[in-house]
Scaffold this motif. Structure first.
Motif, short mmCIF file in Angstrom:
data_model
loop_
_atom_site.label_atom_id
_atom_site.label_comp_id
_atom_site.label_asym_id
_atom_site.label_seq_id
_atom_site.Cartn_x
_atom_site.Cartn_y
_atom_site.Cartn_z
N ASN A 94 0.81 -1.22 0.00
CA ASN A 94 0.00 0.00 0.00
C ASN A 94 0.84 1.27 0.00
OD1 ASN A 94 0.83 -0.73 2.64
ND2 ASN A 94 -0.80 0.45 3.59
N ILE A 95 2.17 1.14 0.08
CA ILE A 95 3.01 2.34 0.09
C ILE A 95 2.99 3.01 -1.28
CG2 ILE A 95 5.41 3.15 0.26
CD1 ILE A 95 5.75 1.13 2.58
N THR A 96 2.63 4.29 -1.29
CA THR A 96 2.44 5.02 -2.54
C THR A 96 3.54 6.04 -2.80
OG1 THR A 96 1.12 6.72 -1.46
CG2 THR A 96 -0.08 4.83 -2.35
N GLY A 97 4.38 6.31 -1.81
CA GLY A 97 5.43 7.29 -2.01
C GLY A 97 6.46 7.20 -0.90
N ILE A 98 7.65 7.71 -1.18
CA ILE A 98 8.77 7.61 -0.25
C ILE A 98 9.47 8.96 -0.13
CG2 ILE A 98 11.10 6.63 0.01
CD1 ILE A 98 10.02 4.06 -1.29
N VAL A 99 9.72 9.38 1.11
CA VAL A 99 10.64 10.49 1.36
C VAL A 99 11.79 9.92 2.18
CG1 VAL A 99 11.00 12.65 2.61
CG2 VAL A 99 9.02 12.40 1.12
N HIS A 100 12.97 9.93 1.58
CA HIS A 100 14.17 9.30 2.15
C HIS A 100 15.09 10.46 2.53
CE1 HIS A 100 17.14 6.16 2.54
NE2 HIS A 100 17.82 6.47 1.48
N GLY A 101 15.07 10.81 3.84
CA GLY A 101 15.65 12.08 4.27
C GLY A 101 17.16 12.09 4.46
N HIS A 102 17.81 13.01 3.78
CA HIS A 102 19.26 13.19 3.85
C HIS A 102 19.59 14.64 4.17
CE1 HIS A 102 20.63 9.41 1.54
NE2 HIS A 102 19.32 9.31 1.60
N THR A 103 20.88 14.93 4.29
CA THR A 103 21.42 16.30 4.26
C THR A 103 22.66 16.24 3.40
OG1 THR A 103 23.00 16.14 6.09
CG2 THR A 103 20.70 16.57 6.68
N SER A 104 23.16 17.33 2.92
CA SER A 104 22.75 18.70 3.14
C SER A 104 22.72 19.43 1.80
CB SER A 104 23.76 19.40 4.08
OG SER A 104 25.05 19.34 3.49
N GLY A 105 22.46 20.71 1.85
CA GLY A 105 22.48 21.53 0.63
C GLY A 105 21.20 22.33 0.42
N GLY A 106 20.08 21.83 0.99
CA GLY A 106 18.84 22.58 0.82
C GLY A 106 18.25 22.45 -0.55
N PHE A 107 18.07 21.22 -1.02
CA PHE A 107 17.38 20.96 -2.29
C PHE A 107 16.84 19.54 -2.20
CE2 PHE A 107 21.76 19.61 -2.75
CZ PHE A 107 21.68 18.40 -3.41
N VAL A 108 16.15 19.09 -3.25
CA VAL A 108 15.69 17.70 -3.24
C VAL A 108 16.18 17.01 -4.51
CG1 VAL A 108 13.41 18.14 -4.33
CG2 VAL A 108 13.70 16.15 -2.84
N PHE A 109 16.69 15.80 -4.34
CA PHE A 109 17.04 14.96 -5.47
C PHE A 109 15.80 14.23 -5.95
CE2 PHE A 109 21.71 14.55 -4.22
CZ PHE A 109 22.19 15.14 -5.39
N ARG A 110 15.56 14.27 -7.24
CA ARG A 110 14.48 13.49 -7.82
C ARG A 110 15.06 12.38 -8.69
NH1 ARG A 110 14.66 14.36 -13.19
NH2 ARG A 110 14.83 16.47 -14.06
N LEU A 111 14.18 11.47 -9.10
CA LEU A 111 14.56 10.43 -10.05
C LEU A 111 14.87 11.08 -11.40
CD1 LEU A 111 11.78 7.88 -9.15
CD2 LEU A 111 14.23 7.38 -9.04
#
Ligand code: ZN
Length: 590
Positions: A290-307
């Protein structure tokens, strides 16, 4: 490779590490970290033990909104706790779409665990007063795992050690010994900082305006030159300082999809899922379809990596990429931060990441936020130049933070380097993570986007049933099933991939399509099958319009065995949970 390492040495090291990981100072016995009203001090980094204590206290405070369980054990035997957050009165978690949030797979990236824990606290304290949170917890579930890597996280937080990920001993310099030369806190101030060593040909020199600052040496500016080293000694006497510290495997290169050997991907480990923490992750996500999404939390830099994170960007499905780019826009809108592709070059890949596995094997879109933008997020721009320089950082640390995050240079007699000075920034709480004073602000800023991602989940709706009496005890039952959520029931185009079987039907979907079931008693089904697999249904979002049908109508002919019967219709799919109609009672009149 490390095959030559005697197992005994390995076991001994793990044992020593486990002993040394016992926190130097823990909170007083019995003192709670969660207030009676659910309040928590969010401007604090918590050890793994404290994090687990907070999860237990939240579970005790909100027993009907949470479940807490261990999904495995870390290398050193710590529990890998996951907290399930949903309103259990509206149905069990497994019958609702889920969203997975973790943090701190990388040891020093402590903000990841802080954001995950903050999310749990926010959801629980907002339920009933915040409409968005209330609707989410009534219809969906969050799986929150603040400490992906409790062993490494504690080594970083408690002992200020720098290690990428797991504490599993690893021979980085291939000298036949593992973890034999870590950096050390030589002057015992609680921080592993830098050593500056006077050297006439050194590459750095002190700044004339502030002798604490080390700048690039320049011919035009006279001054004492130095060479900089990380604090520590040459434990193994090989001439290199601190070249083989604790651990060495990068668990976010250890996932099974597109895994590679060390010569192409350093840190990938001996084989995919060699680590108990990564194995537990894959097993958990597989067992929670049933998992529909993932947030895999890292640091640093202040942005988000996408696929995409490990494939040639040209080969990544364009319809899914459009969805991902669209979802990323809300991140920029709410945080002001940038979305970056994790893979931009067709030949330089990140192999074996969680996101790659989750997408290609489970059809799930995941994200790697790199929390902690660095000093520009909290330091005052005193000269209004628009740029935060190191003078401003030091001034802010001196004036606003009591100088807590910089160790002034202190003389030290080093066994091989002679008279050195030890000092510098506490980078763990300056660049890699925000100082604790600014942690809550950083956590709070992430919440709207995480809730937005969770709200994309598919949701099945059933129109009907329409019941028509046909005579001789026969009734025709008709329902129309649609998807009222944003995403298709496959989540992505990747999720809708299947093979065509000999009978022309589709099999072996990456994400199983919905099925519709007729449940009840007092009748037999004379036309149609009790369980009907319908194709994937598209959602209401503007993306992936070509994936799945708009809705699906299902008919059954039932024949009553006696004068009356009762039934209901259930629609279910892995990603959208379970929806049921009320019980319908029918009575034969002709
Ligand atoms: Zn990381």
């Amino acid at each position: 490779m490390k095959r030559s390492n005697p197992r005994l040495v390995w076991t001994l090291l793990v044992t020593l590490l486990a002993l040394s990981l016992t926190p130097k100072a823990t909170c007083a016995q019995g003192s709670s970290l969660v207030g009676a009203n659910g309040s928590i001090d969010w401007n604090r980094y918590y050890t793994s033990a404290e994090t687990n204590q907070i999860l237990r206290e939240l579970h005790a405070l909100y027993p009907d909104m949470t479940e807490l369980y261990s999904i495995g054990e870390s290398l050193l035997g710590a529990e890998l706790l996951v907290m399930e957050v949903t309103n259990e009165a509206t149905g069990p978690a497994k019958e609702k779409p889920g969203f997975y949030v973790d943090g701190n797979i990388h040891s020093g990236e402590l903000t990841g665990s802080a954001v995950a824990l903050y999310l749990a606290g926010h959801l629980l304290s907002s339920y009933g007063s915040n409409l968005e949170v209330t609707d989410l917890l009534d219809h969906q579930v969050f799986y929150i795992r603040p400490k992906f890597n409790p062993d490494g996280a504690d080594l970083a937080l408690i002992h200020d050690q720098w290690l990428r990920s797991t504490t599993r001993p690893w021979d980085e310099d291939e000298d036949g010994k593992v973890d034999e030369d870590p950096p050390e806190d030589l002057n015992g101030d609680g921080w592993i900082t830098m050593m500056r060593v006077p050297d006439s040909s050194g590459r750095v020199q002190t700044d004339p305006a502030d002798g604490r600052i080390m700048g690039q040496a320049s011919e035009s500016a006279p001054g004492q030159r130095y060479e900089l080293y990380r604090e520590g000694i040459d434990n193994d006497g090989d001439g290199d300082l601190n070249e083989d510290g604790y651990g060495g495997i990068d668990m976010n290169r250890n996932f099974p999809r597109n895994w590679e050997r060390e010569h192409l991907q350093s840190g990938s480990g001996p084989f995919p899922l060699s680590e108990p923490e990564t194995y537990a992750t894959v097993k958990f996500i597989y067992e929670h379809p049933n998992i529909t999404g993932i947030v895999h939390g890292h640091t640093s830099g202040g942005f988000v990596f996408r696929l995409p994170s490990a494939s040639d960007p040209e080969l990544f499905p364009s319809d899914d990429l459009a969805l991902i780019v669209h979802q990323g826009e809300y991140y920029t809108e709410t945080t002001g931060r940038e979305v970056r592709p994790s893979s931009t070059d067709p030949t330089r890949h990140r192999y074996g990441t969680l996101l790659t596995w989750a997408y290609w094997d489970q059809g799930i879109v995941g994200w790697v936020p790199e929390y902690s933008p660095g000093p520009e997020a909290f330091v005052t721009d005193y000269d209004g130049s628009g740029v935060i320089d190191e003078w401003e950082e030091l001034r802010f640390n001196d004036e606003e933070l009591g100088g807590r995050y910089f160790s002034n240079w202190e003389e030290y007699d080093h066994p091989t380097l002679g008279r050195v000075e030890i000092g510098g920034w506490h980078t763990k709480f300056w660049t890699q993570n925000p100082p604790p004073e600014f942690l809550e602000v950083e956590c709070r800023q992430q919440v709207p986007w995480i809730l937005y991602l969770a709200k994309q989940a598919p949701r099945l709706a059933i129109a009907g049933p329409v019941v028509e009496e046909m005579g001789d005890g026969d009734f025709k039952v008709t329902v129309t099933v649609s998807n009222e959520g944003i995403l298709p029931t496959s989540l992505t185009g990747r999720g809708a991939v299947a093979r065509m079987a000999r009978d022309g039907g589709m099999r072996d979907w990456v994400v199983l399509p919905p099925e519709v079931l007729l449940q009840g008693e007092g009748y037999e089904v004379v036309e149609g099958t009790v369980r009907r697999v319908i194709g994937h249904l598209r959602g209401r979002g503007g993306q992936l319009r070509e994936v799945g049908e708009g809705d699906a109508t299902v008919e059954w002919m039932i024949r009553l065995k006696g004068p009356r019967a009762a039934f209901r219709v259930e629609a279910r799919s892995d990603k959208s949970g379970v929806t049921r109609t009320e019980w319908i009672r029918v009575e034969r009149t002709r």
